[in-house]
Design an enzyme around this catalytic site. Structure first.
Site, PDB file in Angstrom:
ATOM      1  N   HIS A   1      -3.075  -5.042   2.013  1.00  0.00           N
ATOM      2  CA  HIS A   1      -2.370  -5.229   3.290  1.00  0.00           C
ATOM      3  C   HIS A   1      -2.298  -6.698   3.702  1.00  0.00           C
ATOM      4  O   HIS A   1      -3.052  -7.109   4.587  1.00  0.00           O
ATOM      5  CB  HIS A   1      -3.099  -4.447   4.390  1.00  0.00           C
ATOM      6  CG  HIS A   1      -2.971  -2.975   4.259  1.00  0.00           C
ATOM      7  ND1 HIS A   1      -1.921  -2.261   4.798  1.00  0.00           N
ATOM      8  CD2 HIS A   1      -3.744  -2.062   3.630  1.00  0.00           C
ATOM      9  CE1 HIS A   1      -2.056  -0.982   4.516  1.00  0.00           C
ATOM     10  NE2 HIS A   1      -3.160  -0.837   3.805  1.00  0.00           N
TER      11      HIS A   1
ATOM     12  N   CYS B   1       0.836  -1.214   0.000  1.00  0.00           N
ATOM     13  CA  CYS B   1       0.000   0.000   0.000  1.00  0.00           C
ATOM     14  C   CYS B   1       0.869   1.262   0.000  1.00  0.00           C
ATOM     15  O   CYS B   1       1.460   1.585  -1.021  1.00  0.00           O
ATOM     16  CB  CYS B   1      -1.009  -0.056   1.138  1.00  0.00           C
ATOM     17  SG  CYS B   1      -2.375   1.079   0.863  1.00  0.00           S
TER      18      CYS B   1
ATOM     19  N   GLU C   1      -0.321  -8.064   5.597  1.00  0.00           N
ATOM     20  CA  GLU C   1       0.103  -8.158   7.001  1.00  0.00           C
ATOM     21  C   GLU C   1      -1.073  -8.086   7.963  1.00  0.00           C
ATOM     22  O   GLU C   1      -0.921  -8.372   9.146  1.00  0.00           O
ATOM     23  CB  GLU C   1       1.136  -7.059   7.312  1.00  0.00           C
ATOM     24  CG  GLU C   1       0.605  -5.628   7.373  1.00  0.00           C
ATOM     25  CD  GLU C   1       0.347  -4.995   5.999  1.00  0.00           C
ATOM     26  OE1 GLU C   1       0.431  -5.691   4.973  1.00  0.00           O
ATOM     27  OE2 GLU C   1       0.029  -3.786   5.979  1.00  0.00           O
TER      28      GLU C   1
HETATM   29  N1  GLN Z   1      -3.548   6.369   1.247  1.00  0.00           N
HETATM   30  C1  GLN Z   1      -2.284   6.070   1.826  1.00  0.00           C
HETATM   31  C2  GLN Z   1      -1.171   6.883   1.184  1.00  0.00           C
HETATM   32  O1  GLN Z   1      -1.386   7.614   0.294  1.00  0.00           O
HETATM   33  C3  GLN Z   1      -1.956   4.604   1.705  1.00  0.00           C
HETATM   34  C4  GLN Z   1      -2.951   3.833   2.506  1.00  0.00           C
HETATM   35  C5  GLN Z   1      -2.426   2.607   3.135  1.00  0.00           C
HETATM   36  O2  GLN Z   1      -1.226   2.331   3.226  1.00  0.00           O
HETATM   37  N2  GLN Z   1      -3.373   1.857   3.613  1.00  0.00           N
HETATM   38  O3  GLN Z   1      -0.066   6.775   1.616  1.00  0.00           O
END
Ligand code: GLN
Length: 189
Positions: free
Chosen positions: A172, A81, A174
């Site tokens: 995610h 992410c 994890e």
């Molecule tokens: N929206 C977050 C960002 O721009 C990422 C979201 C996440 O890691 N769950 O960093």
């Protein structure tokens, strides 16, 4: 063979969950907050969190330059992410990426928090059935270079991708107790 020392970038985000996943797989997982700690690791996980915050902390901790240098030399890295955003070549609407994988990404593009979603995904190279994926304000890949292998997609958008020793996913792993993506990463280490 001694366990590989795998760092988890510990500036912000879901660091503990990654450390636990890596330890469960037998890796020697350590938190990385300084250039000296980065030198000790053979691979690095960049967790989910808030990429803008982590990008700022990479600068203030002095980690950005040595991390870019290690990545250029082929440091295996796994970004989830926000970590995927940080490893990208281009962040269309944010801070400059580290340029470790030839992707252009757009932040928060699968919708606001309220529209976060879950999906069961077949991931190339992962055996044993679909991976349950939790997307939280996830990045969308707008462009992938020809050297990037796409391992899974949602709505025609890559959500797991690999280029050499760099693996990224928009969700995610994890958070769900499924260790198979971490295992796929550790095969590179
Ligand atoms: N929206 C977050 C960002 O721009 C990422 C979201 C996440 O890691 N769950 O960093």
């Amino acid at each position: 063979m001694p366990a590989a020392t795998v760092g988890v970038l510990a500036l912000q985000g879901d660091v503990r969950e990654h450390v636990a996943a890596l330890r469960a797989l037998g890796a020697d997982a350590v938190e990385v907050r300084s250039p000296a700690q980065l030198e000790q690791v053979e691979a690095l996980v960049l967790p989910g969190g808030e990429s803008t915050t982590v990008a700022l902390l990479l600068e203030s901790s002095g980690l950005r330059q040595p991390l870019e240098a290690r990545l250029r030399l082929g440091l295996p890295a796994f970004g989830t992410c926000a970590g995927m955003i940080l490893l990208a070549r281009t962040v269309v609407d944010g801070h400059a990426g580290l340029g470790a994988i030839d992707l252009a990404v757009r932040r928060n593009a699968f919708g606001p928090q309220a529209q976060s979603f879950e999906a069961d995904l077949d991931v190339a190279g992962v055996e044993g059935g679909p991976v349950h994926a939790v997307f939280i304000r996830a990045p969308v890949v707008e462009e992938a270079g020809s050297g990037v292998e796409i391992l899974a997609e949602v709505d025609g958008r890559p959500v797991v991708a690999r280029q050499g020793p760099v693996l990224v996913c928009a969700f995610h792993p994890e958070l769900v107790g499924d260790l198979r993506l971490h295992e796929l990463f550790l095969q590179e280490v």
